[in-house]
Design a protein around this motif. Structure first.
Motif, PDB file in Angstrom:
ATOM      1  N   GLU A  97       0.822  -1.206   0.000  1.00 12.97           N
ATOM      2  CA  GLU A  97       0.000   0.000   0.000  1.00 12.97           C
ATOM      3  C   GLU A  97       0.857   1.257   0.000  1.00 12.97           C
ATOM      4  OE1 GLU A  97      -3.335   2.533   0.159  1.00 12.97           O
ATOM      5  OE2 GLU A  97      -3.179   0.395  -0.307  1.00 12.97           O
ATOM      6  N   TRP A  98       1.924   1.236   0.822  1.00 13.93           N
ATOM      7  CA  TRP A  98       2.762   2.421   0.969  1.00 13.93           C
ATOM      8  C   TRP A  98       4.139   2.167   0.345  1.00 13.93           C
ATOM      9  CZ3 TRP A  98       1.198   7.167   2.210  1.00 13.93           C
ATOM     10  CH2 TRP A  98      -0.076   7.293   2.776  1.00 13.93           C
ATOM     11  N   THR A  99       4.199   2.368  -0.940  1.00 16.28           N
ATOM     12  CA  THR A  99       5.469   2.250  -1.668  1.00 16.28           C
ATOM     13  C   THR A  99       6.279   3.521  -1.484  1.00 16.28           C
ATOM     14  OG1 THR A  99       4.504   3.200  -3.666  1.00 16.28           O
ATOM     15  CG2 THR A  99       4.342   0.799  -3.395  1.00 16.28           C
ATOM     16  N   ASP A 100       7.551   3.470  -1.882  1.00 16.03           N
ATOM     17  CA  ASP A 100       8.378   4.674  -1.806  1.00 16.03           C
ATOM     18  C   ASP A 100       7.744   5.813  -2.599  1.00 16.03           C
ATOM     19  OD1 ASP A 100      10.165   3.385  -0.211  1.00 16.03           O
ATOM     20  OD2 ASP A 100      11.704   3.103  -1.748  1.00 16.03           O
ATOM     21  N   GLU A 101       7.189   5.463  -3.754  1.00 19.86           N
ATOM     22  CA  GLU A 101       6.587   6.490  -4.606  1.00 19.86           C
ATOM     23  C   GLU A 101       5.385   7.154  -3.929  1.00 19.86           C
ATOM     24  OE1 GLU A 101       9.089   3.864  -6.798  1.00 19.86           O
ATOM     25  OE2 GLU A 101       7.318   3.403  -5.554  1.00 19.86           O
ATOM     26  N   LYS A 102       4.561   6.353  -3.267  1.00 18.32           N
ATOM     27  CA  LYS A 102       3.399   6.918  -2.590  1.00 18.32           C
ATOM     28  C   LYS A 102       3.818   7.740  -1.383  1.00 18.32           C
ATOM     29  CE  LYS A 102      -1.140   5.809  -0.693  1.00 18.32           C
ATOM     30  NZ  LYS A 102      -2.177   4.755  -0.465  1.00 18.32           N
ATOM     31  N   ILE A 103       4.824   7.275  -0.658  1.00 14.56           N
ATOM     32  CA  ILE A 103       5.337   8.034   0.493  1.00 14.56           C
ATOM     33  C   ILE A 103       5.828   9.402   0.042  1.00 14.56           C
ATOM     34  CG2 ILE A 103       7.232   8.146   2.165  1.00 14.56           C
ATOM     35  CD1 ILE A 103       6.930   5.067   2.438  1.00 14.56           C
ATOM     36  N   GLN A 104       6.575   9.432  -1.071  1.00 18.30           N
ATOM     37  CA  GLN A 104       7.114  10.695  -1.563  1.00 18.30           C
ATOM     38  C   GLN A 104       6.023  11.603  -2.115  1.00 18.30           C
ATOM     39  OE1 GLN A 104      10.037   9.149  -4.268  1.00 18.30           O
ATOM     40  NE2 GLN A 104      11.481   8.611  -2.629  1.00 18.30           N
ATOM     41  N   ALA A 105       4.973  11.012  -2.664  1.00 22.64           N
ATOM     42  CA  ALA A 105       3.892  11.812  -3.228  1.00 22.64           C
ATOM     43  C   ALA A 105       2.937  12.329  -2.157  1.00 22.64           C
ATOM     44  CB  ALA A 105       3.114  10.988  -4.256  1.00 22.64           C
ATOM     45  N   ASN A 106       2.680  11.512  -1.131  1.00 16.34           N
ATOM     46  CA  ASN A 106       1.631  11.847  -0.154  1.00 16.34           C
ATOM     47  C   ASN A 106       2.151  12.316   1.200  1.00 16.34           C
ATOM     48  OD1 ASN A 106      -0.067  11.002  -2.152  1.00 16.34           O
ATOM     49  ND2 ASN A 106      -0.794   9.173  -1.109  1.00 16.34           N
ATOM     50  N   LEU A 107       3.399  11.966   1.542  1.00 13.28           N
ATOM     51  CA  LEU A 107       3.910  12.331   2.865  1.00 13.28           C
ATOM     52  C   LEU A 107       5.033  13.359   2.794  1.00 13.28           C
ATOM     53  CD1 LEU A 107       3.991   8.872   4.719  1.00 13.28           C
ATOM     54  CD2 LEU A 107       2.333  10.728   4.981  1.00 13.28           C
ATOM     55  N   HIS A 108       6.134  12.994   2.152  1.00 15.77           N
ATOM     56  CA  HIS A 108       7.285  13.901   2.087  1.00 15.77           C
ATOM     57  C   HIS A 108       8.171  13.475   0.919  1.00 15.77           C
ATOM     58  CE1 HIS A 108      10.864  16.157   3.207  1.00 15.77           C
ATOM     59  NE2 HIS A 108      10.150  16.800   4.125  1.00 15.77           N
ATOM     60  N   PRO A 109       8.569  14.406   0.063  1.00 22.39           N
ATOM     61  CA  PRO A 109       9.338  14.037  -1.137  1.00 22.39           C
ATOM     62  C   PRO A 109      10.712  13.466  -0.853  1.00 22.39           C
ATOM     63  CG  PRO A 109       9.215  16.432  -0.895  1.00 22.39           C
ATOM     64  CD  PRO A 109       8.259  15.857   0.101  1.00 22.39           C
ATOM     65  N   ALA A 110      11.255  13.687   0.345  1.00 19.95           N
ATOM     66  CA  ALA A 110      12.608  13.211   0.656  1.00 19.95           C
ATOM     67  C   ALA A 110      12.614  11.885   1.405  1.00 19.95           C
ATOM     68  CB  ALA A 110      13.359  14.267   1.468  1.00 19.95           C
ATOM     69  N   HIS A 111      11.437  11.315   1.645  1.00 19.98           N
ATOM     70  CA  HIS A 111      11.382  10.100   2.465  1.00 19.98           C
ATOM     71  C   HIS A 111      11.108   8.853   1.636  1.00 19.98           C
ATOM     72  CE1 HIS A 111      11.978  11.101   6.678  1.00 19.98           C
ATOM     73  NE2 HIS A 111      11.319  12.229   6.485  1.00 19.98           N
ATOM     74  N   THR A 112      11.613   7.747   2.166  1.00 22.72           N
ATOM     75  CA  THR A 112      11.340   6.413   1.635  1.00 22.72           C
ATOM     76  C   THR A 112      10.957   5.529   2.811  1.00 22.72           C
ATOM     77  OG1 THR A 112      13.620   5.667   1.923  1.00 22.72           O
ATOM     78  CG2 THR A 112      13.065   6.733  -0.184  1.00 22.72           C
ATOM     79  N   ARG A 113      10.658   4.276   2.533  1.00 19.62           N
ATOM     80  CA  ARG A 113      10.341   3.350   3.616  1.00 19.62           C
ATOM     81  C   ARG A 113      11.529   3.203   4.561  1.00 19.62           C
ATOM     82  NH1 ARG A 113       6.680  -0.144   3.693  1.00 19.62           N
ATOM     83  NH2 ARG A 113       8.056  -1.869   4.254  1.00 19.62           N
TER      84      ARG A 113
END
Length: 577
Positions: free
Chosen positions: A307-323
C-alpha cells in the motif's frame, strides 16, 4: 449579575436557574459540594453580582446526587443535522447539547451591546461548551463590526485571530476563552506583533489548569529531556506540543533545541526533521497518547509495503522520504511516557468496543491525535479507506465538512429517500457547535439539501447524563450532563467535555464586559494571563523570549516548510566531533 442575562439564560434549560431559584436549590446540593470540588476538576463557586457567592451553574451539571448506570449502552447519543437547519437529538446528552445551539436572543443582545460599547474582541477554543459557542456564533452574525471580532479556533490560531482583531478591526482588549496557557500564548503573540499594550483577559481570576500542560511542568519532564539528550554523538530535537505553558517551553528550550507543534503539523514536523537533520533523535512530549499514535502511524506505514510504496510516500507524505528513512525516523522517535489529557484519556475500552461492534461498518470515525491508542487505531484503519480521519480539531472539522459537501453535490438522483452520513466524534464534544454550523451552511446552499443528513455521534458512556431525582423524569432537574469525575466524563470510559474549559461561561464573559465598562482595573488585573516569566532570565536570555522562541520556530517552519537555519545550527552544535 445582569438580571436580563440571567433570565434569558435561565429560562432555556430545566437545569439552569436564576439567582433566586438557585438559592433554594443550593441547600439541597450542599452535602455534595465538597466531594465535587475535591476532585480538582471543577470550580466550587463563582462570584455573582447578585450579591451572593453561589455555586457556578456548571455545578448543577456535575454533582453526583443519584445512582446511575455504569454500563456502556449500545446506542451512543447523537445529533442529526437535517435540511432547513433542523436538529434532532438522540439521547439525553445530545438533548442537553442541542438546547444551546439556538441561543436566546436576549442573551445575545446583552452581550452584543456590551462588546460594541467596549471594543472587546473574543478568541475561544473549539472546546468551549455548546452553550457558550452557540452564543458566540450568534454574536458574530449579530452586527457587522463583530464578524471579525469573535473567533473560535484551535490554540495556535487563537493568537493569529487576536492580532488580526487588534490590527484591523478596532479591538482594544481581548477576552481569551480557554485555559491559562492559551491566554498566555495569545498575550505573547500580541506582544511579538507590536501589541503588547493590548490587555488579554481570562474568564476567571482563578487558575484554569490543563492536565496535559501540567504533566510537563514537574521535574520528571525536565529529567527526561536531560537524560534523553545526553548523547553528544547524536543531535536531539525536542518537539513540544503547543498545549503547554510558556514557562515550560522556556525551560525546555534551555535544555535542548525545541520547536513547538500542533496536532495539525506534528507529523509534518517529524518528517521534515528526519529529512533535514541526519540521524536526528526526536523527543516528543508531553502528550503520551499522541506520541504513541505517531509511532503507531509510522509502524502502519512501514508494515504495509504494498500500500505504501516509496513512490506513494514521496507523493503523499514527504518528497525526501522512503520506507527506509521512515524506519530510521521511527527508531529515533522517543515519547515522554507520563503525559495525557483528562478528556481524551477517558475513551475507555468499553467505549472502543462499542464503536467496533456497532458503529464500524456504516460510520465514518474521527479521532484526535491525543486519544488513546485503541480509538486512534480504529480511526486510522478507517482513514486508509477515506472513511475516517486522525488529526487535529481542524482536521476533523474539515473531514466532516468535505464528506457532507461531497454527498450534497453528488447524491444519486435515482436514490430514494434521505442519505444519512454518520460520524463518530472521537474528541471533545464542544466541537459540535462548529460542526453543526458548517454542515448547516453546506446543506442550506445545496440543491440536494433535503436529501442529505449528517449524524454526529458522541462515543460517551451512559452516565454522561445522569438522573438527579430518581425516576422522576418530569422533574425540572431530572437529567443533567455530567458525573462526579467531571462534566461528561466517566470512570467506566468515555468523556464528553473538558472540565477545565468549562470554567469559562457566559456569566463570566458578561462580568468581564461590565468590568471594562466600569474601568475596574483592580479587578481586571486579576484576570490577566499568568506572568511567571516576567522579568526572569534563563542562562542570560529573557525567559519570555525563550518561551516564544519555539513557537516562532514552528511559524517559520509552517511558512518555509523547512526547519529554521537558527534551529538547525543549534541542533548541529550539540554534537561533539
Amino acid at each position: 449579575m445582569n438580571r436580563l442575562l440571567l433570565n434569558s439564560l435561565g429560562k432555556r434549560l430545566n437545569y439552569k436557574t436564576t439567582c433566586r431559584e438557585f438559592s433554594s436549590a443550593s441547600a439541597l446540593l450542599k452535602p455534595y459540594v465538597h466531594s465535587v470540588s475535591s476532585t480538582g476538576l471543577m470550580p466550587t463557586s463563582k462570584s455573582s453580582s447578585c450579591g451572593k457567592d453561589v455555586a457556578g451553574s456548571r455545578l448543577m451539571s456535575s454533582v453526583a446526587t443519584a445512582a446511575y448506570d455504569q454500563s456502556i449502552q449500545t446506542s451512543f447519543p447523537s445529533l442529526v443535522i437535517g435540511p432547513d437547519r433542523a436538529i434532532e437529538p438522540q439521547g439525553s446528552f445530545a438533548e442537553a447539547q442541542a438546547q444551546f445551539l439556538d441561543p436566546d436572543p436576549d442573551a445575545v443582545a446583552v452581550l452584543r451591546d456590551g462588546l460594541l460599547e467596549t471594543n472587546i474582541g473574543i478568541v475561544a477554543h473549539y472546546y468551549m461548551d455548546v452553550e457558550l459557542q452557540g452564543v458566540l456564533q450568534a454574536l458574530k452574525n449579530s452586527h457587522p463590526d463583530l464578524e471579525h471580532r469573535i473567533g473560535i479556533a484551535d490554540s495556535l490560531k487563537m493568537g493569529d485571530l487576536a492580532v488580526d482583531m487588534v490590527s484591523n478591526h478596532g479591538v482594544e482588549s481581548v477576552v481569551c476563552l480557554g485555559v491559562d496557557f492559551m491566554s498566555e500564548s495569545v498575550q505573547a503573540i500580541l506582544g511579538k506583533n507590536g501589541f503588547g499594550s493590548t490587555p488579554v483577559y481570562r474568564a476567571t481570576h482563578k487558575a484554569i489548569g490543563c492536565s496535559l500542560a501540567e504533566s510537563a511542568e514537574g521535574d520528571l519532564y525536565k529529567a527526561w529531556l536531560q537524560k534523553m539528550s545526553s548523547n553528544t554523538q547524536q543531535p536531539s530535537l525536542h518537539v513540544i506540543y503547543i498545549n503547554t505553558s510558556l514557562e515550560t517551553k522556556a525551560i525546555c528550550s534551555s535544555i535542548v533545541p525545541t520547536i513547538t507543534c500542533t496536532s495539525s503539523n506534528v507529523l509534518a514536523t517529524l518528517l521534515q526533521a528526519g529529512a533535514q537533520i541526519p540521524n536526528v533523535q526526536i523527543l516528543y512530549g508531553p502528550d503520551t497518547y499522541m506520541g504513541h499514535n505517531l509511532q503507531s502511524l509510522l509502524d502502519t506505514l512501514i508494515a504495509n509495503p504494498t500500500e505504501w510504496t516509496d513512490e506513494k510516500i514521496q507523493a503523499n507524505l514527504h518528497p525526501a522520504h522512503t520506507r527506509a528513512s521512515l524506519q530510521e525516523l521511527r527508531n529515533n522517535l522517543q515519547v515522554f511516557p507520563q503525559g495525557n489529557c483528562v478528556v481524551h484519556h477517558m475513551f475507555g475500552q468499553e467505549v472502543v468496543q462499542n464503536v467496533r461492534d456497532n458503529y464500524l461498518d456504516d460510520c465514518y470515525v474521527t479521532a484526535h491525535l491525543e486519544v488513546p491508542g485503541e480509538m486512534f487505531e480504529i480511526a486510522m484503519e478507517k482513514s486508509l479507506k477515506d472513511e475516517g480521519v486522525v488529526g487535529s480539531t481542524s482536521d476533523i472539522l474539515n473531514f466532516i465538512t468535505r464528506k457532507v459537501k461531497e454527498a450534497a453535490t453528488t447524491v444519486d438522483k435515482g436514490y430514494v429517500g434521505t442519505r444519512r452520513l454518520k460520524f463518530v466524534l472521537g474528541t471533545e464534544a464542544g466541537m459540535v457547535t462548529s460542526i453543526v454550523q458548517k454542515v448547516q451552511d453546506i446543506l442550506q446552499s445545496s440543491s440536494n439539501k433535503s436529501r442529505v443528513e449528517a449524524e454526529i455521534i458522541f462515543p460517551v458512556s451512559s452516565e454522561a447524563v445522569m438522573s438527579t431525582d430518581g425516576n422522576d423524569v418530569d422533574s425540572p432537574m431530572a437529567l443533567v450532563p455530567g458525573v462526579a469525575g467531571g462534566e461528561g466524563c466517566s470512570t467506566a470510559g468515555g468523556c464528553a467535555t473538558c472540565p477545565f474549559m468549562k470554567m469559562n461561561d457566559l456569566d463570566a464573559l458578561h462580568d468581564i464586559i461590565e468590568m471594562v465598562k466600569a474601568t475596574d482595573t483592580v479587578t481586571l488585573k486579576k484576570h490577566l494571563p499568568p506572568t511567571r516569566l516576567l522579568g526572569k532570565r534563563i542562562n542570560g536570555v529573557d525567559a519570555t523570549d525563550l518561551g516564544t522562541e519555539a513557537i516562532y520556530y514552528m511559524r517559520e517552519f509552517m511558512s518555509a516548510k523547512t526547519l529554521p537555519n537558527e534551529l538547525e545550527k543549534k541542533l548541529l552544535s550539540t554534537i561533539t566531533k
